[in-house]
Every structure is written in structure tokens, then in C-alpha cells.
Design an enzyme around this catalytic site. Sequence first.
Site, PDB file in Angstrom:
ATOM      1  N   ASP A 262      -6.376   4.426  -8.055  1.00  0.00           N
ATOM      2  CA  ASP A 262      -5.237   5.224  -7.581  1.00  0.00           C
ATOM      3  C   ASP A 262      -3.911   4.547  -7.947  1.00  0.00           C
ATOM      4  OD1 ASP A 262      -3.918   7.301  -6.196  1.00  0.00           O
ATOM      5  OD2 ASP A 262      -3.845   6.122  -4.354  1.00  0.00           O
TER       6      ASP A 262
ATOM      7  N   HIS B 178       0.310   2.824 -11.988  1.00  0.00           N
ATOM      8  CA  HIS B 178       1.626   2.304 -11.609  1.00  0.00           C
ATOM      9  C   HIS B 178       1.745   0.789 -11.823  1.00  0.00           C
ATOM     10  CE1 HIS B 178       1.680   6.239 -10.019  1.00  0.00           C
ATOM     11  NE2 HIS B 178       1.175   5.976  -8.840  1.00  0.00           N
TER      12      HIS B 178
ATOM     13  N   LYS C 138      -1.360  12.863 -12.865  1.00  0.00           N
ATOM     14  CA  LYS C 138      -2.636  12.216 -12.588  1.00  0.00           C
ATOM     15  C   LYS C 138      -3.375  12.935 -11.449  1.00  0.00           C
ATOM     16  CE  LYS C 138      -2.296   8.278  -9.607  1.00  0.00           C
ATOM     17  NZ  LYS C 138      -2.230   8.679  -8.240  1.00  0.00           N
TER      18      LYS C 138
ATOM     19  N   HIS D 175       4.700   8.528 -12.101  1.00  0.00           N
ATOM     20  CA  HIS D 175       6.002   8.740 -11.457  1.00  0.00           C
ATOM     21  C   HIS D 175       6.753   7.423 -11.247  1.00  0.00           C
ATOM     22  CE1 HIS D 175       3.974   7.876  -7.590  1.00  0.00           C
ATOM     23  NE2 HIS D 175       5.185   7.646  -7.108  1.00  0.00           N
TER      24      HIS D 175
ATOM     25  N   LYS E 264      -3.341   0.231   1.252  1.00  0.00           N
ATOM     26  CA  LYS E 264      -2.899   1.157   2.292  1.00  0.00           C
ATOM     27  C   LYS E 264      -2.971   0.422   3.630  1.00  0.00           C
ATOM     28  CE  LYS E 264      -3.186   5.132  -0.257  1.00  0.00           C
ATOM     29  NZ  LYS E 264      -1.959   5.748  -0.718  1.00  0.00           N
TER      30      LYS E 264
ATOM     31  N   ARG F 231      -3.519  29.475  -6.957  1.00  0.00           N
ATOM     32  CA  ARG F 231      -4.511  30.478  -6.579  1.00  0.00           C
ATOM     33  C   ARG F 231      -3.980  31.515  -5.587  1.00  0.00           C
ATOM     34  NH1 ARG F 231     -10.301  29.976  -6.835  1.00  0.00           N
ATOM     35  NH2 ARG F 231     -10.797  28.195  -8.126  1.00  0.00           N
TER      36      ARG F 231
ATOM     37  N   GLU G  20       1.651  -0.248   1.060  1.00  0.00           N
ATOM     38  CA  GLU G  20       1.992   0.965   1.812  1.00  0.00           C
ATOM     39  C   GLU G  20       1.533   0.814   3.254  1.00  0.00           C
ATOM     40  OE1 GLU G  20       1.704   4.756  -0.760  1.00  0.00           O
ATOM     41  OE2 GLU G  20      -0.157   3.666  -1.120  1.00  0.00           O
TER      42      GLU G  20
HETATM   43  C1  BG6 Z   1       0.438   7.956  -5.858  1.00  0.00           C
HETATM   44  C2  BG6 Z   1      -0.847   7.607  -5.169  1.00  0.00           C
HETATM   45  O1  BG6 Z   1       0.275   7.941  -7.246  1.00  0.00           O
HETATM   46  O2  BG6 Z   1       1.448   7.019  -5.502  1.00  0.00           O
HETATM   47  C3  BG6 Z   1      -0.655   7.542  -3.668  1.00  0.00           C
HETATM   48  O3  BG6 Z   1      -1.836   8.576  -5.488  1.00  0.00           O
HETATM   49  C4  BG6 Z   1       0.485   6.636  -3.301  1.00  0.00           C
HETATM   50  O4  BG6 Z   1      -1.860   7.117  -3.021  1.00  0.00           O
HETATM   51  C5  BG6 Z   1       1.738   6.979  -4.115  1.00  0.00           C
HETATM   52  O5  BG6 Z   1       0.745   6.777  -1.924  1.00  0.00           O
HETATM   53  C6  BG6 Z   1       2.819   5.947  -3.893  1.00  0.00           C
HETATM   54  O6  BG6 Z   1       3.998   6.369  -4.494  1.00  0.00           O
HETATM   55  P1  BG6 Z   1       5.411   5.833  -3.979  1.00  0.00           P
HETATM   56  O7  BG6 Z   1       6.378   6.408  -4.936  1.00  0.00           O
HETATM   57  O8  BG6 Z   1       5.567   6.330  -2.573  1.00  0.00           O
HETATM   58  O9  BG6 Z   1       5.313   4.340  -4.022  1.00  0.00           O
END
Ligand code: BG6
Length: 519
Positions: free
Chosen positions: A269, A274, A182, A212, A368, A84, A250
Site C-alpha cells: 500500500d 510512495h 493505484k 499522489h 497505521k 455504476r 499514520e
Molecule cells: C494511500 C494509501 O495511497 O495513501 C492509504 O492507500 C494512505 O492507505 C494514504 O492512508 C496516505 O496518503 P497521505 O497523503 O494522507 O499521506
Amino acid sequence: MAGGRGRNGACAQGIAVARGKSANFVTGRLAGGAQAGYRLAMTSAVLLFGATGDLARRMLLPSLFGLHEDGLLGPGLRIVGTARSALGDAAFRDLAQTALDEFLPPDRKDEGKLAEFLERLSYQPLDASTPEGFPALAAKLGDISGGLAIFLSTAPALFEPTIAGLEAAGLTGEAVRIGLEKPLGNDLASSCRINDAVAAAFPEERIFRIDHYLGKETVQNLLALRFANTMFEPLWNANGIDHVQITVSETVGLEGRKGFYEDTGALRDMVQNHILQLLALTAMEPPADYDATAIRDEKVKVLRALRPVKASEMVRGQYAAGAVNGGGVGSFADDLGAASGVETFVALKAHVDNWRWQGVPFYLRTGKRLAERRSEIVVQFKCVPHNIFAERGGKLTANRLVIRLQPEEYVRLQVMAKQPGLDRHGIVLREVPLDLSLTAAFGHARRRIAYERLLLDLIEGEQTLFVRRDEVEAQWRWIDAIRKLWATEGIEPKSYAAGSWGPNGGIALTERDARSWND
Ligand code: BG6
């Protein structure tokens, strides 16, 4: 580096032919000119949506720079950013330069390479919610017959207008591939709506759904470990394995993502994507080829075989104030600025209902503000059937394979060994690691950001590490059933102190089966 791609090191018969249908493919080449057997799509431009956002600054621009640095982007490939903000080309290059300054390690800031990279960048402002701006975007891109790779990371509400705008502006043709970041919806129904909207403009073989985690080197190494070695596969089933644990913990909290996280929570999430992808790669049958269709066919079978989870097999948590890495931190409600019923921790006992995995639980957890940052898969093997050392005092621990994705990258097999000595007072057996430290074994290889691999695959049209629609839908089906149970059974998050391993129930999930998390 030989040929620049990991795949170039494979045995000749180990490389499969990509099944892309797009016209603009070239054949991949191994180092020294040998034919690799897979076909690469051509790309003359990359279009980055959300180009001024956090993901672009932290991950996408540094990843594209990494590919440029290694000579993996075609000489004429242009990178057009859009968002934007009303920026011009020069201001976007400044933004990119600042991001690279901040996020590249000091030893990779080669002035010459950076200047060349910035030359590739240009920018077109766009309000994607209305169709008006798309013709100007198409004009900025110019001739895309040489191939266009779009990276779309946007709020769910903008998916449909963005696809419609691209289509109306002629940016969805044969030469165009689209990568989707996502969140792609927040339940099965919304994900189907988004997938339908994308499918109206792009066939599945030109849609690249990003998770990812699949770009992480150790995740791909799981396939090498399982299918390039003889010793694991015969034991990789209910006869040899007691249970599997997957942990993605995390230490960070909300990180300024209030709105998103409050509507999402840990289950959607992290588990929906993942963790389920890690589970699928761990549990799948051997595919016939390293090939997008073969691998994804096997993964989706696992995802469809997931048994619905019972209320007694799930734990939700939310962090309270506590201490992380030696510093005091506030609660989730403090971070959010309001009380909330969303979970920041979830632990589940999952089952894959097929022959291979009958009776083998998969314990999954993520959260988290936990005790450590750690992503790992732990495969706990069964004990030997009889302990011949028992009379001599020798105690046995069953073998355990730990596949650590981060912060370190290693594969470690815990095996039993005799402690050296004359054993006059009994035999002492100890667990010792057979260690494959990927950092040490492949020390010369630069550790890449997961997005480097994924962006390169998107640019080259290689779909293996992207999630197919049927996988996403199977994932959502299983997740939706869990959320339905939370609603009908009134399962609310239990509080846990920041810096701990989550609520007691998470620990009890394994303990009551006489098992323990690998903490
Ligand atoms: C993301 C989540 O897909 O992955 C985040 O939305 C998370 O909340 C992140 O922190 C973790 O990725 P990585 O590669 O740091 O483990």
C-alpha cells in the site's frame, strides 16, 4: 498569481520542453506573454471514472474546483463523471455540491464560483465490466477532438474491460490521455498484465500513472532543494551522509477499506509506491533538465540499483488495541472482524548499490495506528572528522536535514551553535535549527491538494510527476522479493500497541546500527 503555475517563476533556461508526441499541444506561456518553452496539451473534457466514490468526493472534485477557481480550466472544459450508480446530471451535481460543502474550507465556498463549476459537470452511468454501456458514454462526451483527459480509478479486475470498452467506443485516440490511480496490480506479474492492457490502447506518452505523493509540494521542493542550491549536492553522497530515514506514519486504522487492505498490507500500500518514489527522488543523480524523460530516467536507475533486502533487515508489524490521540482504539483484528496475517507496519533497511550510496543505509518505515501522523525524509550527515571543542567539554551532534511533508511542511537543517556565554566552565554547543517553514515563507500561496497539481498536469499533458512503466516494474521487482522472503522464511507480523512507534524490532533496526529514528 503570476501566470497561475509554479513553473512560471523559473529562470528562462530552467524550463524544459515536454516531449509529448500528441498532435494537440499548445505552447505554454509565462506571465506577461513570454514563452515558457514547454508545450501544453489541449483538453476539452475530463472523464472521471469512480465519480461517486470516496476519492472523487474527497479529493478529485475539490481539486477540480480549485483549478476552476484559479481560472486554470479552459472556459469550455466539461467534466463528465461515470460510475455504476444510476444518476442523472442533476443528481450528480447535487452529489458534487454536497462533497464540496463537506471538503472545502469555509473561506473558499464562493457561491458564484461553485455554481459555475457545477455547470461543467454531467454524468453517465456505466457498468464497466461489460462493453454495452460504452457507446452511450462516448455519446455523452460528444466531440473529443479538442482533447480528453480520463482519470481511471477502479478495482484491478475492471482495468481490462474498461480499456477494451474505451477502445471499442473510440475513446482512446490521439487526443486522449489516461491517468491511472493505484492499485495497478498487486505484484509484478499482475502489474505487467494491467500495463500491457493499457499499452494495447495507449502509448506510454499518453499514460499518466498516479502516485499522489509526487503531487505534494514538499516532494517537488526536494528537487529544488537538491538542484537549485550549491551547498547540498557536494555532500549528498556516502562521503557526507551517514544514513537516510523515510517515515510515513499514520494514526488512522483501516478506515473502512477492509477488503482492499487485507489483500494489500503496508508494504504494497505504501512502500511499493510512495516511499520508493521518495527514496528515488532523494537518491537520484542530477537530471540534465526538469523534464519528464530526464527525471524519470534518473529515478529508474535508483530503483534498479536497490539491493534485495535480507530477512534480518525487515520488520513486519500489526497493531493491537491501544490509544491514539488520547482515545482508546481496537486492534487490527477488531477493525477487520477477523484474525489476519497482513502487516499494518513495515520497516526496512534498504541499500542503493551504486557509487554514490555505497555503505549508506536508507531506513524506511510506514504504518497505521502509529504515535503520530508524519511524513518525512531525514538526511543524517556524518560527524565532523575531529572535534576541536572536546577538551573544553563541547559535544558535537552531526548535522541533520529534515524534510517534513506533513502535517507541517518545512525543511529544517540542524546545525551546531555555541550557547551564548563566557564559557568559563567549558564550551556548551547546542543543536539549533536553520528553519525554512514553507508555510511561513510562502504564506500567501494556498496550500493545494496533491491531486490539483496532478489533475492539471494530466489535463495539460505534462508527465514529469507521473510514474513511468519501467519505474513501477522496478518497484514491484524489489517488493516481490521481500514478500517471497516473508513466505519462505515464515516472517509474520509482530504485534504493536496502537499509538506506539511499531514493534520493538522496528526500533532495533536502527538501534543495532547505533542510530536512532527521528522520533
Ligand atoms: C494511500 C494509501 O495511497 O495513501 C492509504 O492507500 C494512505 O492507505 C494514504 O492512508 C496516505 O496518503 P497521505 O497523503 O494522507 O499521506
